[in-house]
Design a protein around this motif. Sequence first.
Motif, PDB file in Angstrom:
ATOM      1  N   ALA A   1       0.312  -1.154  -0.394  1.00  0.00           N
ATOM      2  CA  ALA A   1      -0.017   0.177  -0.536  1.00  0.00           C
ATOM      3  C   ALA A   1       0.690   1.113   0.232  1.00  0.00           C
ATOM      4  CB  ALA A   1      -0.952  -0.140   1.415  1.00  0.00           C
ATOM      5  N   PRO A   2       1.291   1.388  -1.539  1.00  0.00           N
ATOM      6  CA  PRO A   2       2.204   2.767  -0.827  1.00  0.00           C
ATOM      7  C   PRO A   2       1.925   3.832  -1.086  1.00  0.00           C
ATOM      8  CG  PRO A   2       2.053   2.174  -3.357  1.00  0.00           C
ATOM      9  CD  PRO A   2       1.249   1.040  -2.925  1.00  0.00           C
ATOM     10  N   ARG A   3       0.241   4.104  -0.429  1.00  0.00           N
ATOM     11  CA  ARG A   3      -0.526   6.016  -1.036  1.00  0.00           C
ATOM     12  C   ARG A   3      -1.652   5.711  -0.230  1.00  0.00           C
ATOM     13  NH1 ARG A   3       1.370   4.931  -5.953  1.00  0.00           N
ATOM     14  NH2 ARG A   3      -0.512   4.055  -6.804  1.00  0.00           N
ATOM     15  N   ARG A   4      -1.988   6.478   0.450  1.00  0.00           N
ATOM     16  CA  ARG A   4      -3.120   6.695   1.148  1.00  0.00           C
ATOM     17  C   ARG A   4      -4.331   7.284   0.054  1.00  0.00           C
ATOM     18  NH1 ARG A   4      -5.889  11.476   0.843  1.00  0.00           N
ATOM     19  NH2 ARG A   4      -4.436  13.580   0.105  1.00  0.00           N
ATOM     20  N   GLY A   5      -6.071   6.684   1.013  1.00  0.00           N
ATOM     21  CA  GLY A   5      -7.337   5.935  -0.176  1.00  0.00           C
ATOM     22  C   GLY A   5      -7.068   4.907  -0.198  1.00  0.00           C
ATOM     23  N   TRP A   6      -8.035   4.629  -0.616  1.00  0.00           N
ATOM     24  CA  TRP A   6      -8.874   3.621  -0.850  1.00  0.00           C
ATOM     25  C   TRP A   6      -7.910   2.462  -2.083  1.00  0.00           C
ATOM     26  CZ3 TRP A   6     -11.833   1.405   1.379  1.00  0.00           C
ATOM     27  CH2 TRP A   6     -13.777   1.910   2.508  1.00  0.00           C
ATOM     28  N   LEU A   7      -7.260   1.171  -1.188  1.00  0.00           N
ATOM     29  CA  LEU A   7      -6.595   0.005  -2.162  1.00  0.00           C
ATOM     30  C   LEU A   7      -6.902  -0.565  -3.039  1.00  0.00           C
ATOM     31  CD1 LEU A   7      -3.415  -0.514  -2.996  1.00  0.00           C
ATOM     32  CD2 LEU A   7      -3.803  -2.130  -0.579  1.00  0.00           C
ATOM     33  N   TYR A   8      -7.182  -1.327  -4.112  1.00  0.00           N
ATOM     34  CA  TYR A   8      -7.737  -2.520  -4.840  1.00  0.00           C
ATOM     35  C   TYR A   8      -6.509  -3.401  -5.425  1.00  0.00           C
ATOM     36  CZ  TYR A   8     -11.827   1.229  -5.132  1.00  0.00           C
ATOM     37  OH  TYR A   8     -12.955   2.057  -4.520  1.00  0.00           O
ATOM     38  N   PRO A   9      -6.175  -4.308  -4.338  1.00  0.00           N
ATOM     39  CA  PRO A   9      -5.219  -5.261  -5.432  1.00  0.00           C
ATOM     40  C   PRO A   9      -5.517  -5.950  -6.492  1.00  0.00           C
ATOM     41  CG  PRO A   9      -7.366  -5.958  -3.452  1.00  0.00           C
ATOM     42  CD  PRO A   9      -7.367  -4.949  -3.760  1.00  0.00           C
ATOM     43  N   GLY A  10      -6.805  -5.038  -6.724  1.00  0.00           N
ATOM     44  CA  GLY A  10      -6.924  -6.332  -8.479  1.00  0.00           C
ATOM     45  C   GLY A  10      -7.071  -8.000  -8.582  1.00  0.00           C
ATOM     46  N   PRO A  11      -7.282  -8.663  -9.717  1.00  0.00           N
ATOM     47  CA  PRO A  11      -8.001  -9.775  -9.979  1.00  0.00           C
ATOM     48  C   PRO A  11      -6.646 -10.706  -8.693  1.00  0.00           C
ATOM     49  CG  PRO A  11      -6.720  -8.813 -11.774  1.00  0.00           C
ATOM     50  CD  PRO A  11      -6.954  -8.039 -10.763  1.00  0.00           C
ATOM     51  N   LEU A  12      -6.991 -11.757  -8.155  1.00  0.00           N
ATOM     52  CA  LEU A  12      -6.845 -12.619  -7.154  1.00  0.00           C
ATOM     53  C   LEU A  12      -6.777 -14.259  -8.013  1.00  0.00           C
ATOM     54  CD1 LEU A  12      -5.436 -13.906  -4.809  1.00  0.00           C
ATOM     55  CD2 LEU A  12      -8.408 -15.156  -4.478  1.00  0.00           C
ATOM     56  N   LYS A  13      -5.125 -14.501  -8.447  1.00  0.00           N
ATOM     57  CA  LYS A  13      -4.844 -15.218  -8.755  1.00  0.00           C
ATOM     58  C   LYS A  13      -4.316 -16.556  -7.572  1.00  0.00           C
ATOM     59  CE  LYS A  13       0.346 -15.720 -10.353  1.00  0.00           C
ATOM     60  NZ  LYS A  13       1.277 -15.639 -11.541  1.00  0.00           N
ATOM     61  N   LEU A  14      -4.993 -17.296  -8.590  1.00  0.00           N
ATOM     62  CA  LEU A  14      -5.136 -18.666  -8.124  1.00  0.00           C
ATOM     63  C   LEU A  14      -4.772 -19.602  -8.951  1.00  0.00           C
ATOM     64  CD1 LEU A  14      -5.996 -20.813  -5.973  1.00  0.00           C
ATOM     65  CD2 LEU A  14      -8.090 -21.346  -6.710  1.00  0.00           C
ATOM     66  N   GLU A  15      -3.837 -20.766  -8.798  1.00  0.00           N
ATOM     67  CA  GLU A  15      -2.689 -21.516  -9.644  1.00  0.00           C
ATOM     68  C   GLU A  15      -2.221 -22.664  -8.892  1.00  0.00           C
ATOM     69  OE1 GLU A  15       0.983 -20.708 -11.149  1.00  0.00           O
ATOM     70  OE2 GLU A  15       0.737 -18.710 -10.056  1.00  0.00           O
ATOM     71  N   THR A  16      -2.234 -23.732  -9.781  1.00  0.00           N
ATOM     72  CA  THR A  16      -1.426 -24.663  -9.132  1.00  0.00           C
ATOM     73  C   THR A  16      -0.078 -26.051 -10.291  1.00  0.00           C
ATOM     74  OG1 THR A  16      -1.682 -27.096  -7.626  1.00  0.00           O
ATOM     75  CG2 THR A  16      -3.168 -26.071  -9.799  1.00  0.00           C
ATOM     76  N   HIS A  17       0.318 -26.106  -9.674  1.00  0.00           N
ATOM     77  CA  HIS A  17       1.081 -27.203 -10.734  1.00  0.00           C
ATOM     78  C   HIS A  17       0.825 -29.120 -10.330  1.00  0.00           C
ATOM     79  CE1 HIS A  17       3.427 -22.754 -10.843  1.00  0.00           C
ATOM     80  NE2 HIS A  17       4.043 -23.972 -11.928  1.00  0.00           N
ATOM     81  N   PHE A  18       0.192 -29.230  -9.362  1.00  0.00           N
ATOM     82  CA  PHE A  18      -0.135 -30.781  -8.570  1.00  0.00           C
ATOM     83  C   PHE A  18      -0.638 -31.487 -10.099  1.00  0.00           C
ATOM     84  CE2 PHE A  18      -2.488 -33.485  -6.696  1.00  0.00           C
ATOM     85  CZ  PHE A  18      -1.617 -34.136  -5.207  1.00  0.00           C
ATOM     86  N   PRO A  19      -0.306 -32.689 -10.026  1.00  0.00           N
ATOM     87  CA  PRO A  19       0.699 -33.186  -9.103  1.00  0.00           C
ATOM     88  C   PRO A  19       1.764 -33.710  -9.463  1.00  0.00           C
ATOM     89  CG  PRO A  19      -0.789 -34.711 -10.612  1.00  0.00           C
ATOM     90  CD  PRO A  19      -1.266 -33.556 -10.700  1.00  0.00           C
ATOM     91  N   LEU A  20       2.659 -33.412 -10.507  1.00  0.00           N
ATOM     92  CA  LEU A  20       4.115 -33.170 -11.222  1.00  0.00           C
ATOM     93  C   LEU A  20       4.231 -32.768 -11.074  1.00  0.00           C
ATOM     94  CD1 LEU A  20       2.604 -36.619 -13.292  1.00  0.00           C
ATOM     95  CD2 LEU A  20       3.965 -36.964 -10.698  1.00  0.00           C
ATOM     96  N   GLY A  21       3.932 -31.450 -11.689  1.00  0.00           N
ATOM     97  CA  GLY A  21       4.663 -29.866 -12.305  1.00  0.00           C
ATOM     98  C   GLY A  21       5.010 -30.041 -13.480  1.00  0.00           C
ATOM     99  N   LEU A  22       4.249 -31.266 -14.362  1.00  0.00           N
ATOM    100  CA  LEU A  22       4.060 -30.723 -15.833  1.00  0.00           C
ATOM    101  C   LEU A  22       3.086 -29.771 -16.580  1.00  0.00           C
ATOM    102  CD1 LEU A  22       3.679 -34.758 -16.511  1.00  0.00           C
ATOM    103  CD2 LEU A  22       6.069 -33.239 -16.443  1.00  0.00           C
ATOM    104  N   PHE A  23       1.921 -29.396 -15.996  1.00  0.00           N
ATOM    105  CA  PHE A  23       1.498 -28.309 -16.286  1.00  0.00           C
ATOM    106  C   PHE A  23       0.718 -27.074 -15.081  1.00  0.00           C
ATOM    107  CE2 PHE A  23       0.748 -32.346 -18.551  1.00  0.00           C
ATOM    108  CZ  PHE A  23      -0.004 -31.606 -19.930  1.00  0.00           C
ATOM    109  N   ARG A  24       0.312 -26.066 -15.475  1.00  0.00           N
ATOM    110  CA  ARG A  24       0.411 -25.815 -14.862  1.00  0.00           C
ATOM    111  C   ARG A  24      -1.614 -24.572 -15.220  1.00  0.00           C
ATOM    112  NH1 ARG A  24       0.300 -19.937 -16.272  1.00  0.00           N
ATOM    113  NH2 ARG A  24       0.809 -18.039 -14.005  1.00  0.00           N
ATOM    114  N   ALA A  25      -2.241 -25.456 -13.885  1.00  0.00           N
ATOM    115  CA  ALA A  25      -3.186 -24.787 -14.372  1.00  0.00           C
ATOM    116  C   ALA A  25      -3.855 -23.130 -12.988  1.00  0.00           C
ATOM    117  CB  ALA A  25      -4.295 -25.747 -13.987  1.00  0.00           C
ATOM    118  N   TRP A  26      -4.608 -22.882 -14.028  1.00  0.00           N
ATOM    119  CA  TRP A  26      -4.459 -21.129 -13.167  1.00  0.00           C
ATOM    120  C   TRP A  26      -5.814 -20.514 -13.715  1.00  0.00           C
ATOM    121  CZ3 TRP A  26      -2.337 -21.208 -17.468  1.00  0.00           C
ATOM    122  CH2 TRP A  26      -2.359 -20.441 -18.288  1.00  0.00           C
ATOM    123  N   THR A  27      -6.292 -19.763 -13.005  1.00  0.00           N
ATOM    124  CA  THR A  27      -7.368 -18.565 -13.012  1.00  0.00           C
ATOM    125  C   THR A  27      -7.663 -17.787 -12.837  1.00  0.00           C
ATOM    126  OG1 THR A  27      -9.972 -18.623 -13.094  1.00  0.00           O
ATOM    127  CG2 THR A  27      -8.582 -19.405 -10.928  1.00  0.00           C
TER     128      THR A  27
END
Length: 294
Positions: free
Chosen positions: A122-148
């Motif tokens: 939070a570098p500045r005063r006022g309302w802080l909007y963090p933006g979209p939340l990234k949710l990802e995973t590489h489970f189980p073998l790390g061969l693929f990356r799924a995210w949203t």
Amino acid sequence: MTQNRIYILPTAAGVGFIFLLLMLLLLAINYESNLAYGLTFLLVSLFILSIIQTYANLAGLEVTALRGHACYAGEHAGFTVELRAAKGRDHEQLVLSWEQGTPLTLDLTDQRVAQIELACAAPRRGWLYPGPLKLETHFPLGLFRAWTWLDTGLRALVYPKPLPCRAPESGGGDGAMESRRTRAQGFEDFNGFSRYENGVSLHQVAWKVYARGQGLHVKQYAGAASDEVWLDWDRWPAVSEEERLSGICYWALELTQREQPYGVRIPGVSLAPASGEAHRLRVMRELALFGQGA
């Protein structure tokens, strides 16, 4: 979570695995080796299962945005998010982060519901909007990356950074300039100790004196008996707007800790003298949103 918003691609390891499968297949064709064919088809099956499992690790997961927590400029604001596992399914190695935040990794196995707090600068005063939340995973073998990406709609109020400074001339009502100076000086001038009496705030207790075995004493400040203190924008030293807000913020916190009533006057806002946590929050909000609207 909507399943058609989950994206999946091979990682660098996954691309290398695809290359290995192609080499094994060419080897099997070239040498007509049943063993090579069997190994190739086994690894292809493992590859396909990895796609399904990586996708399923996010599918069905419920994410609920709860609240944002106020902070001061230059700190990190916290945002509380709740995750709920799909019925009868575990979710492992989930990674959550804001676009400009530090990633947090967790598992939903034994516990089905988890509340976590994600930090965002939070570098500045006022309302802080963090933006979209990234949710990802590489489970189980790390061969693929799924995210949203999830639009949480969260926001947090960022107060001005409190900067220690000398108190300016302060006052309210019709007092003379001399009496106003006495009250302003009372913000800073230590005036000795007195015996502790029931009802005195614990913030004023001289704990170091008590630790030396000299009994409970209370720190006194010159002018502390003043019934009205004003943090007045117009009486503040001629500094930048942000420095002025930071100075008022500092003294608002200082006076709140001393449980001394104070009022605040900034352009467009006048808060009557009061004390307590509710008054502090009103003051902090007005300072945070000054010049920005609600």
